[in-house]
Design a protein around this motif. Structure first.
Motif, PDB file in Angstrom:
ATOM      1  N   HIS A 148       5.756  -5.421   8.132  1.00 42.52           N
ATOM      2  CA  HIS A 148       4.718  -4.604   7.497  1.00 42.52           C
ATOM      3  C   HIS A 148       5.203  -3.157   7.380  1.00 42.52           C
ATOM      4  CE1 HIS A 148       0.258  -3.055   7.672  1.00 42.52           C
ATOM      5  NE2 HIS A 148       0.806  -2.898   6.485  1.00 42.52           N
ATOM      6  N   ILE A 149       5.124  -2.614   6.171  1.00 42.45           N
ATOM      7  CA  ILE A 149       5.452  -1.202   5.947  1.00 42.45           C
ATOM      8  C   ILE A 149       4.221  -0.486   5.411  1.00 42.45           C
ATOM      9  CG2 ILE A 149       6.825   0.454   4.626  1.00 42.45           C
ATOM     10  CD1 ILE A 149       9.117  -1.468   4.639  1.00 42.45           C
ATOM     11  N   ILE A 150       3.855   0.598   6.079  1.00 37.87           N
ATOM     12  CA  ILE A 150       2.782   1.467   5.597  1.00 37.87           C
ATOM     13  C   ILE A 150       3.440   2.763   5.160  1.00 37.87           C
ATOM     14  CG2 ILE A 150       0.630   2.652   6.182  1.00 37.87           C
ATOM     15  CD1 ILE A 150       0.203   0.578   8.374  1.00 37.87           C
ATOM     16  N   SER A 151       3.492   2.972   3.854  1.00 37.42           N
ATOM     17  CA  SER A 151       4.189   4.140   3.327  1.00 37.42           C
ATOM     18  C   SER A 151       3.179   5.135   2.794  1.00 37.42           C
ATOM     19  CB  SER A 151       5.157   3.721   2.218  1.00 37.42           C
ATOM     20  OG  SER A 151       5.893   4.822   1.758  1.00 37.42           O
ATOM     21  N   SER A 168      13.714  -9.149   3.472  1.00 32.36           N
ATOM     22  CA  SER A 168      13.464 -10.561   3.187  1.00 32.36           C
ATOM     23  C   SER A 168      12.283 -11.119   3.978  1.00 32.36           C
ATOM     24  CB  SER A 168      14.723 -11.389   3.470  1.00 32.36           C
ATOM     25  OG  SER A 168      15.101 -11.271   4.832  1.00 32.36           O
ATOM     26  N   ASN A 169      11.994 -10.546   5.152  1.00 29.94           N
ATOM     27  CA  ASN A 169      10.886 -11.025   5.978  1.00 29.94           C
ATOM     28  C   ASN A 169       9.627 -10.179   5.814  1.00 29.94           C
ATOM     29  OD1 ASN A 169      12.185 -13.233   7.421  1.00 29.94           O
ATOM     30  ND2 ASN A 169      13.467 -11.639   8.322  1.00 29.94           N
ATOM     31  N   LEU A 170       9.679  -9.210   4.919  1.00 30.17           N
ATOM     32  CA  LEU A 170       8.537  -8.324   4.707  1.00 30.17           C
ATOM     33  C   LEU A 170       7.394  -9.097   4.040  1.00 30.17           C
ATOM     34  CD1 LEU A 170       8.075  -5.290   5.252  1.00 30.17           C
ATOM     35  CD2 LEU A 170       8.606  -4.878   2.855  1.00 30.17           C
ATOM     36  N   VAL A 171       6.240  -9.135   4.695  1.00 35.46           N
ATOM     37  CA  VAL A 171       5.114  -9.897   4.159  1.00 35.46           C
ATOM     38  C   VAL A 171       3.901  -9.022   3.859  1.00 35.46           C
ATOM     39  CG1 VAL A 171       5.789 -12.045   5.267  1.00 35.46           C
ATOM     40  CG2 VAL A 171       4.282 -10.455   6.488  1.00 35.46           C
ATOM     41  N   GLU A 172       3.957  -7.732   4.228  1.00 38.59           N
ATOM     42  CA  GLU A 172       2.782  -6.876   4.024  1.00 38.59           C
ATOM     43  C   GLU A 172       3.211  -5.454   3.675  1.00 38.59           C
ATOM     44  OE1 GLU A 172      -1.357  -5.652   6.390  1.00 38.59           O
ATOM     45  OE2 GLU A 172       0.012  -7.153   7.222  1.00 38.59           O
ATOM     46  N   LEU A 173       2.627  -4.908   2.609  1.00 40.75           N
ATOM     47  CA  LEU A 173       2.860  -3.528   2.189  1.00 40.75           C
ATOM     48  C   LEU A 173       1.513  -2.845   2.032  1.00 40.75           C
ATOM     49  CD1 LEU A 173       5.565  -4.011  -0.603  1.00 40.75           C
ATOM     50  CD2 LEU A 173       5.941  -3.454   1.789  1.00 40.75           C
ATOM     51  N   THR A 174       1.407  -1.626   2.564  1.00 43.26           N
ATOM     52  CA  THR A 174       0.126  -0.920   2.564  1.00 43.26           C
ATOM     53  C   THR A 174       0.305   0.542   2.222  1.00 43.26           C
ATOM     54  OG1 THR A 174      -0.726  -2.381   4.295  1.00 43.26           O
ATOM     55  CG2 THR A 174      -1.900  -0.315   3.962  1.00 43.26           C
ATOM     56  N   GLY A 175      -0.624   1.081   1.432  1.00 40.82           N
ATOM     57  CA  GLY A 175      -0.789   2.517   1.288  1.00 40.82           C
ATOM     58  C   GLY A 175       0.219   3.226   0.435  1.00 40.82           C
ATOM     59  N   PHE A 176       0.738   2.598  -0.609  1.00 41.15           N
ATOM     60  CA  PHE A 176       1.757   3.247  -1.428  1.00 41.15           C
ATOM     61  C   PHE A 176       1.114   4.164  -2.450  1.00 41.15           C
ATOM     62  CE2 PHE A 176       3.526  -0.536   0.308  1.00 41.15           C
ATOM     63  CZ  PHE A 176       4.661  -0.035   0.890  1.00 41.15           C
ATOM     64  N   ASP A 177       1.566   5.394  -2.448  1.00 40.67           N
ATOM     65  CA  ASP A 177       0.973   6.441  -3.253  1.00 40.67           C
ATOM     66  C   ASP A 177       1.922   6.866  -4.358  1.00 40.67           C
ATOM     67  OD1 ASP A 177      -1.077   8.231  -3.839  1.00 40.67           O
ATOM     68  OD2 ASP A 177      -1.453   8.503  -1.705  1.00 40.67           O
ATOM     69  N   GLU A 178       1.401   7.089  -5.543  1.00 41.15           N
ATOM     70  CA  GLU A 178       2.242   7.479  -6.667  1.00 41.15           C
ATOM     71  C   GLU A 178       2.902   8.828  -6.449  1.00 41.15           C
ATOM     72  OE1 GLU A 178       4.222   7.434 -10.277  1.00 41.15           O
ATOM     73  OE2 GLU A 178       3.446   5.911  -8.942  1.00 41.15           O
ATOM     74  N   GLY A 179       2.401   9.571  -5.425  1.00 37.20           N
ATOM     75  CA  GLY A 179       3.041  10.837  -5.100  1.00 37.20           C
ATOM     76  C   GLY A 179       4.466  10.664  -4.609  1.00 37.20           C
ATOM     77  N   ILE A 180       4.829   9.448  -4.197  1.00 36.85           N
ATOM     78  CA  ILE A 180       6.201   9.147  -3.780  1.00 36.85           C
ATOM     79  C   ILE A 180       6.986   8.780  -5.028  1.00 36.85           C
ATOM     80  CG2 ILE A 180       7.631   7.789  -2.229  1.00 36.85           C
ATOM     81  CD1 ILE A 180       5.053   7.051  -0.719  1.00 36.85           C
ATOM     82  N   SER A 181       7.941   9.560  -5.385  1.00 41.47           N
ATOM     83  CA  SER A 181       8.670   9.363  -6.637  1.00 41.47           C
ATOM     84  C   SER A 181       9.329   7.993  -6.704  1.00 41.47           C
ATOM     85  CB  SER A 181       9.737  10.460  -6.784  1.00 41.47           C
ATOM     86  OG  SER A 181      10.502  10.254  -7.945  1.00 41.47           O
ATOM     87  N   LEU A 197      -0.665  -7.224  -0.196  1.00 37.72           N
ATOM     88  CA  LEU A 197      -0.232  -6.070  -0.989  1.00 37.72           C
ATOM     89  C   LEU A 197      -1.432  -5.171  -1.230  1.00 37.72           C
ATOM     90  CD1 LEU A 197       2.235  -4.911  -2.470  1.00 37.72           C
ATOM     91  CD2 LEU A 197       1.609  -6.303  -4.455  1.00 37.72           C
ATOM     92  N   ARG A 198      -1.358  -3.939  -0.682  1.00 38.40           N
ATOM     93  CA  ARG A 198      -2.454  -2.981  -0.839  1.00 38.40           C
ATOM     94  C   ARG A 198      -1.913  -1.702  -1.478  1.00 38.40           C
ATOM     95  NH1 ARG A 198      -2.804  -4.317   4.740  1.00 38.40           N
ATOM     96  NH2 ARG A 198      -4.457  -5.821   5.231  1.00 38.40           N
ATOM     97  N   PHE A 199      -2.381  -1.406  -2.675  1.00 39.68           N
ATOM     98  CA  PHE A 199      -1.971  -0.183  -3.352  1.00 39.68           C
ATOM     99  C   PHE A 199      -3.071   0.861  -3.237  1.00 39.68           C
ATOM    100  CE2 PHE A 199       0.703  -3.206  -5.764  1.00 39.68           C
ATOM    101  CZ  PHE A 199       1.931  -2.588  -5.579  1.00 39.68           C
ATOM    102  N   VAL A 230      -6.345  -2.831  -4.814  1.00 43.85           N
ATOM    103  CA  VAL A 230      -5.899  -1.591  -5.442  1.00 43.85           C
ATOM    104  C   VAL A 230      -7.045  -0.597  -5.401  1.00 43.85           C
ATOM    105  CG1 VAL A 230      -6.505  -2.421  -7.769  1.00 43.85           C
ATOM    106  CG2 VAL A 230      -4.878  -0.532  -7.500  1.00 43.85           C
ATOM    107  N   ASP A 231      -6.725   0.619  -4.977  1.00 43.87           N
ATOM    108  CA  ASP A 231      -7.701   1.694  -4.856  1.00 43.87           C
ATOM    109  C   ASP A 231      -7.315   2.795  -5.830  1.00 43.87           C
ATOM    110  OD1 ASP A 231      -9.352   3.777  -4.128  1.00 43.87           O
ATOM    111  OD2 ASP A 231      -9.141   3.466  -1.978  1.00 43.87           O
ATOM    112  N   ASN A 232      -8.180   3.064  -6.794  1.00 44.78           N
ATOM    113  CA  ASN A 232      -7.884   4.045  -7.840  1.00 44.78           C
ATOM    114  C   ASN A 232      -8.652   5.346  -7.630  1.00 44.78           C
ATOM    115  OD1 ASN A 232      -6.713   4.927 -10.304  1.00 44.78           O
ATOM    116  ND2 ASN A 232      -8.593   4.437 -11.392  1.00 44.78           N
ATOM    117  N   ARG A 233      -8.891   5.724  -6.366  1.00 45.52           N
ATOM    118  CA  ARG A 233      -9.653   6.949  -6.089  1.00 45.52           C
ATOM    119  C   ARG A 233      -8.800   8.181  -6.311  1.00 45.52           C
ATOM    120  NH1 ARG A 233     -12.357   6.891  -0.403  1.00 45.52           N
ATOM    121  NH2 ARG A 233     -10.919   5.178  -0.171  1.00 45.52           N
ATOM    122  N   LEU A 234      -8.589   8.517  -7.563  1.00 48.11           N
ATOM    123  CA  LEU A 234      -7.725   9.651  -7.884  1.00 48.11           C
ATOM    124  C   LEU A 234      -8.503  10.940  -8.131  1.00 48.11           C
ATOM    125  CD1 LEU A 234      -5.270   7.794 -10.191  1.00 48.11           C
ATOM    126  CD2 LEU A 234      -4.609   9.129  -8.234  1.00 48.11           C
TER     127      LEU A 234
END
Length: 546
Positions: A148-151, A168-181, A197-199, A230-234
């Motif tokens: 799990h990666i929370i970025s 290869s074993n990554l099964v969960e991604l959380t909190g990716f923000d478009e502010g990260i190029s 997958l949580r955007f 997906v959370d679009n609270r921009l």
């Protein structure tokens, strides 16, 4: 003896303790730490579970310094020299375990904050030292089972010059923000086994016009996606409106490539531009939970005949809608097609029910297997409650809110203006039809009912062996001292919570007496000192039972 338990047994025990959702993160760590101290064998088995998410929870400066010290001790001599950290070699000995290898959850921002504290505590080391980047790379390179990666920082860990095999074993991604190029395009190239997958597009400016397309590529590249949100609270004061209302149409279409595996879909703050993706949602064979929060512009012109009614929502177990003015024809379609598979309905916000005047009737016809029901309803629908209870005999949690209640009022504890005079026979009929397994009965309406029939209500609960955990009449202004006296008189089992917070006509003495029989008693502010709060009370208030 416990010390001789087989390897697999201990693993199962430690895995259970480290994942127990009934405990807090701190308590889970304490439980595992106790196992570590038992003996050497248990220590070797439990350490990986203790160190699987070291950056989770609240890290103060002291904890951060200790944590970073432990992790960098096992850097190679060459790595330490490249960072000008030769002094670390002299101060500390190598640890028994290389703890980095045990990390399963990587919280990027927490690593950055921890290393910042560490640099502050080592004034002889330059603040320009790239310790954060190097520690992140080290974790990715050595945590072969990283899951799990929370970025949530400005560092794109997916751009590090490392092989995609490390994910290869990554099964969960959380909190990716478009502010990260370039974060989205990077993910699509290295991760393809994601299950969760949580955007999040929260609080940043959209500058990349390919954002939606990149997210769509990530979705399409997955082999077994099960959970998507997906959370679009921009919205922010400096963004123009066009940036805060992205069109997610291509994402909805890309989700259909996961139609066999997706079980949960969560949509937050989405502008559907009058094109709610109902047709796409009907294609998911195993969709179990649909959650829609603060969404708008659904559109109402839909040709339901174009949908395959033999598939639509046949596995939907749970629907949750918060503060979203979903058209009644769409909601009716979902409820009717999900039928008996639907177990939990949670509709929060009076805008959800604005044009839906027969929700209870709809559930009586189609959703007889409900176990949890929480919704705003129109006051005239309470006449259908006896039929509703007779139809839904598996109910455990029942909670209704007056459509006139608004969460936006300054004092949301104030009484609802409209007093609903409930027919006494109705209260009697309700008590005769309540499901035997019901545990929570909460009425967020300003009901007025006589003590005579309230007495019948309570006696029938006992006669039918219905033992509620939670009984709530928080907005019933006509709830008197006599009503409370009846509860004391008829209560033959302990209530975990009684909520009568606006019953201003009750007496001090009766509150004191009833507090001996009710674990959590919520009463008006002038005698609130009798309230005892525990975990169960908060679970009810926060609806965690859903």
């Amino acid at each position: 003896m416990a010390s001789n338990l087989p390897h697999l047994c201990l693993r199962k025990i430690f895995k259970f303790l480290s994942n127990d959702k009934n405990d807090t993160y701190i308590l889970r760590r304490k439980n595992i730490h106790s196992c570590v101290l038992t003996n050497r064998y248990w220590c070797e088995m439990a350490i990986p579970f203790l160190w699987k998410e070291p950056f989770t929870g609240s890290l103060n400066s002291i904890k951060s310094i200790i944590l970073v010290n432990v992790l960098i001790i096992n850097f190679s001599e060459q790595e330490l020299k490249s960072l000008n950290l030769n002094s670390i070699l002299k101060k500390h000995n190598k640890t028994t375990f290389d703890y980095i290898k045990f990390i399963r959850t990587l919280i990027v921002n927490a690593v950055i904050e921890a290393t910042a504290f560490w640099l502050q505590n080592n004034p002889n080391i330059s603040n320009e030292c790239p310790i954060a980047n190097n520690l992140l790379k080290k974790i990715i390179l050595n945590a072969s089972n990283l899951e799990h990666i929370i970025s949530n920082s400005n560092i794109n860990v997916f751009k590090f010059p490392i092989s995609k095999n490390y994910f290869s074993n990554l099964v969960e991604l959380t909190g990716f923000d478009e502010g990260i190029s370039g974060i989205y395009s990077s993910i699509s190239k290295v991760a393809e086994n994601i299950k969760i997958l949580r955007f999040s597009l929260t609080n940043n400016h959209i500058t990349n016009s390919n954002t939606v397309n990149d997210i769509s590529k990530i979705i399409k590249n997955q082999k077994n996606l099960q959970h998507f949100s997906v959370d679009n609270r921009l919205n922010c004061y400096c963004c123009s409106q066009e940036y805060s209302s992205l069109d997610f149409t291509s994402i909805f279409f890309s989700l259909t490539t996961q139609s066999k595996s997706l079980r949960y879909i969560g949509l937050y703050d989405i502008n559907f531009f009058s094109n709610f993706p109902l047709k796409q949602l009907t294609l998911f064979d195993n969709l179990n939970h649909l959650e829609i929060t603060r969404c708008y512009n659904f559109g109402i012109e839909l040709n339901f005949n174009q949908f395959n009614s033999n598939i639509s929502f046949k596995t939907l177990n749970r629907i949750t809608i918060y503060y979203s003015a979903i058209p009644s024809n769409i909601l009716k379609y979902i409820l009717s097609k999900s039928g008996k598979s639907l177990k939990k309905i949670k509709l929060i916000g009076n805008e959800v029910m604005e044009n839906f005047h027969d929700l209870i009737q709809h559930c009586i016809i189609y959703n007889s297997n409900l176990s949890h029901f929480l919704s705003f309803i129109h006051s005239n629908e309470i006449l259908l409650l006896p039929k509703f209870f007779k139809s839904c005999q598996f109910l455990k949690h029942f909670e209704i809110w007056d459509i006139n209640y608004s969460s936006n009022i300054i004092n949301n504890n104030q009484l609802l203006d409209k007093l609903i005079n409930i027919d006494d026979n109705l209260l009697l009929n309700i008590s005769e039809s309540i499901p035997s397994n019901l545990k929570i009965f909460n009425i967020i309406m300003n009901w007025s009912f006589s003590t005579i029939y309230f007495d019948y209500f309570l006696k029938n609960l006992e006669n039918f062996n219905i033992h509620l955990d939670y009984l709530g009449f928080p907005f019933c202004s006509n709830f008197t001292n006599d009503h409370l006296e009846l509860i004391i008189k008829n209560l033959n089992y302990p209530l975990k919570c009684l909520n009568i917070r606006n019953a201003n006509n009750i007496k001090y003495d009766n509150v004191e007496r009833s507090s001996k029989f009710v674990k959590n008693l919520v009463v008006p502010n002038n005698i609130r000192r009798f309230v005892e709060y525990d975990k169960y009370f908060y679970d009810i208030i926060n609806q965690n039972s859903f």
